[in-house]
Write a protein that holds these residues in place. Sequence first.
Motif, PDB file in Angstrom:
ATOM      1  N   ASP A  88       0.807  -1.093   0.003  1.00  0.00           N
ATOM      2  CA  ASP A  88      -0.082   0.117   0.015  1.00  0.00           C
ATOM      3  C   ASP A  88       0.874   1.251   0.040  1.00  0.00           C
ATOM      4  N   ARG A  89       0.429   2.195  -1.025  1.00  0.00           N
ATOM      5  CA  ARG A  89       1.319   3.308  -1.186  1.00  0.00           C
ATOM      6  C   ARG A  89       1.366   4.400   0.230  1.00  0.00           C
ATOM      7  N   GLU A  90       0.179   4.389   0.961  1.00  0.00           N
ATOM      8  CA  GLU A  90       0.151   5.294   2.174  1.00  0.00           C
ATOM      9  C   GLU A  90       1.057   4.811   3.218  1.00  0.00           C
ATOM     10  N   ARG A 124      -2.777  13.409   1.751  1.00  0.00           N
ATOM     11  CA  ARG A 124      -3.062  12.041   1.743  1.00  0.00           C
ATOM     12  C   ARG A 124      -4.201  11.688   2.406  1.00  0.00           C
ATOM     13  N   LEU A 171      -7.843  10.555   1.428  1.00  0.00           N
ATOM     14  CA  LEU A 171      -8.673   9.327   1.871  1.00  0.00           C
ATOM     15  C   LEU A 171      -9.946   9.477   2.446  1.00  0.00           C
ATOM     16  N   ARG A 220     -12.442  10.806  -0.286  1.00  0.00           N
ATOM     17  CA  ARG A 220     -13.073   9.550  -0.917  1.00  0.00           C
ATOM     18  C   ARG A 220     -14.371   8.970  -0.451  1.00  0.00           C
ATOM     19  N   ARG A 232     -10.916  -0.250  -3.607  1.00  0.00           N
ATOM     20  CA  ARG A 232     -10.150  -1.110  -3.189  1.00  0.00           C
ATOM     21  C   ARG A 232      -8.947  -0.486  -3.742  1.00  0.00           C
ATOM     22  N   ALA A 233      -7.908  -0.474  -2.979  1.00  0.00           N
ATOM     23  CA  ALA A 233      -6.647   0.014  -3.926  1.00  0.00           C
ATOM     24  C   ALA A 233      -5.796  -1.263  -4.553  1.00  0.00           C
ATOM     25  N   SER A 262      -3.335  -2.486  -3.383  1.00  0.00           N
ATOM     26  CA  SER A 262      -2.650  -3.221  -2.521  1.00  0.00           C
ATOM     27  C   SER A 262      -3.698  -4.251  -1.864  1.00  0.00           C
ATOM     28  N   PRO A 274     -10.000   2.259   1.497  1.00  0.00           N
ATOM     29  CA  PRO A 274      -9.779   3.234   2.240  1.00  0.00           C
ATOM     30  C   PRO A 274      -9.587   3.440   3.771  1.00  0.00           C
TER      31      PRO A 274
END
Length: 727
Positions: free
Chosen positions: A49-51, A93, A97, A100, A108-109, A111, A115
Amino acid sequence: MSLEIVPDPAAKAAANAGVPDESYDVDVPYTPDPEQVAAVEKYEDRFLDRELSWMRFNQRVLELAEDERLPLLERTRFLAIFTSNLDEFFMVRVAGLKRRIAAGLAVRAASGLMPREVLEQIWTTTRELTRRQAELFRDQIVPALREHDIELVRWDDLSPEEQKYCKKLFKSRIFPVLTPLAVDPAHPFPYISGLSLNLAVLIRNPQTGKDHFARVKVPPIFDRFVPLGSSGTGARFVPLEDVIGAHLKRLFPGMEVLEAHTFRVTRNEDLEVEEDDAENILAALEKELLRRRFGPPVRLEVEESISDSVLDLLKEELDVTADEVFRLPGPLDLRGLHGIADLSHEVLKYPAFVPTTHPRLAEVESAAPVDVFKAARRHDILLHHPYDSFATSVQRFIEQAAADPHVLAIKQTLYRTSGDSPIIDALIDAAEAGKQVLVIVEIKARFDEQANIRWARKLEQAGCHVVYGLVGLKTHCKLAMVVRDEGEQWGIRRYTHIGTGNYNSKTARLYEDLGLITTDEQVGEDVAHLFNNLSGWSRNASYQQLLVAPDSVRLGLVDQIHREIAHHQAGRPAAIRLKANSVVDEAVIDALYLASQEGVPVQLLVRGICALRPGVPGLSENITVRSVLGRFLEHSRVFSFENGGEPVTWIGSADMMHRNLDRRVEVLVRLPDPESVEEVRGLLDLAFAPTTDAWELESDGSWTRNVGDVHLQETLIERQRRRRTSS
């Protein structure tokens, strides 16, 4: 997320145009078959996951503050940087989230996380890291500073003389600035600006016995830590809010002060400009900047001593949930530690470092600066900042162009620049001298919007042609081109600079970046076409020596990765090494996974976010990921391919992120000079050497410190010092 990319013919031609065929001695272009695609895509959890990866990055920053091998004031500065990083992360960021989720657009991301799941992990990790930061500050940094006669104390630790000094200071300087705001039926709860430090004060009217709430803003115009005077090399400091808190009775005469607690709000400060609907993007952005000040809260930080009743009031009035509240040991907002780190205790800092002029631009037996144009005609100049001076290279290039009567035109992109920018001054001088000056100003550069609007108008007033980029895209590329008339023999010649960092003389001393000054005709032709695309209606997307987003960076890099696989399958040398701030783009990652599965060694040097999982059996066991953090911010982007024994290297502005590849104008340039290619490959050799100090990414997303004997940046500083001594 599919590995296979099927571009339209024009886009494919643009990508191939940036990858000259003769540099890839591949008999048959490589195209993955469906089984190979499936072999990658069967790993449904192949993306981190990027976050959460960003949170791991900021944890590495915190680990630098914990590193007792570093000079003490540098550790102190990393505590401040940790705070600033986290602030921006929440403003952008986390705010995204929440937006959204609120809009019902939660999907769904890559990953596999929703969210809400990501947000909950962010809250948990933030509590852990900020608690760790506070304890580090209290239990290690403050005592260590005290040993060097730098004392950070609270109000109760002050001597009577020091309290008397603070009382005088409060009366003469602080009190006139303060504005207490009460809350009652006639006074609604005041607006709390983002990242401001505040005192929540509970007072009682002794006549009525009724309690009231008031807010006092800690003025940001004063030093965060108030100096109490110095003796010798030492100094004592007290937080500004402590001085204000000790004198609240002067703000509320006749009232009884019951409680006072510091708190801080982080707001959504991301911008949303609907460019397609805006008749004037400049006016639309200015309107949005005003709106940003009133973005909804996304985090509430309070000192852990706060009472439940006052906290409940803040939560209700600010409309924050319990999850968004962070109770921390004081003092809050450790960004102010930058002021402590700036103290003139050189023994507690990194040894002084002064960039030197690149050897090809160094003065030889003359007090006059080297002619950058003459030097560039002799040989390409590959710059490596901050080791190579920005002032005596890029800045001098633009300044000499402005003053040179043979220069006809200057074209340049500006994304972020310094407040007293010599580059801006040179462009203005050039326009006033009658030269054609085109400046592509990106006024949507996050958190620099207001400054860029100001510079854009100043440039326009001087007679420069100012363009605000393309609708729907941020112009993030770093380009400068000088058009010079060199007489009948040589005619018109283009000099180009393409870099990985901004034209900012201040950050060029702190950011590690690469830049190329060249007279290569094909590079000059490509850059000229690109400027025409940015300033006019030209839509030429075909370049010979450039990859340009959003048309061809992703396609071009994936194509090169595929070609490395073909080289490997044909028994030729093949290897991939990338250096970037972030690697998130799923198509690029899937291509790297495929290369790993086919046996091609892949090495990534990633400063911040990495969504790729290395070391997964059957998927990525041939991929290693490293991260180097330190004195300078590793900022350059490099893409190096073994290419069957004829190495190819690209540098440029693009990170492997969706925003860079799809929503920005980014440029990668293929280094035309073999000597420059070998120089960059040597830098990568050092970065990936087993003895180099770095963090290494594990397949579960955690990072492990490889405490090596060699530090990348210190080694490069030492090389630069030896170069200066021998010159």
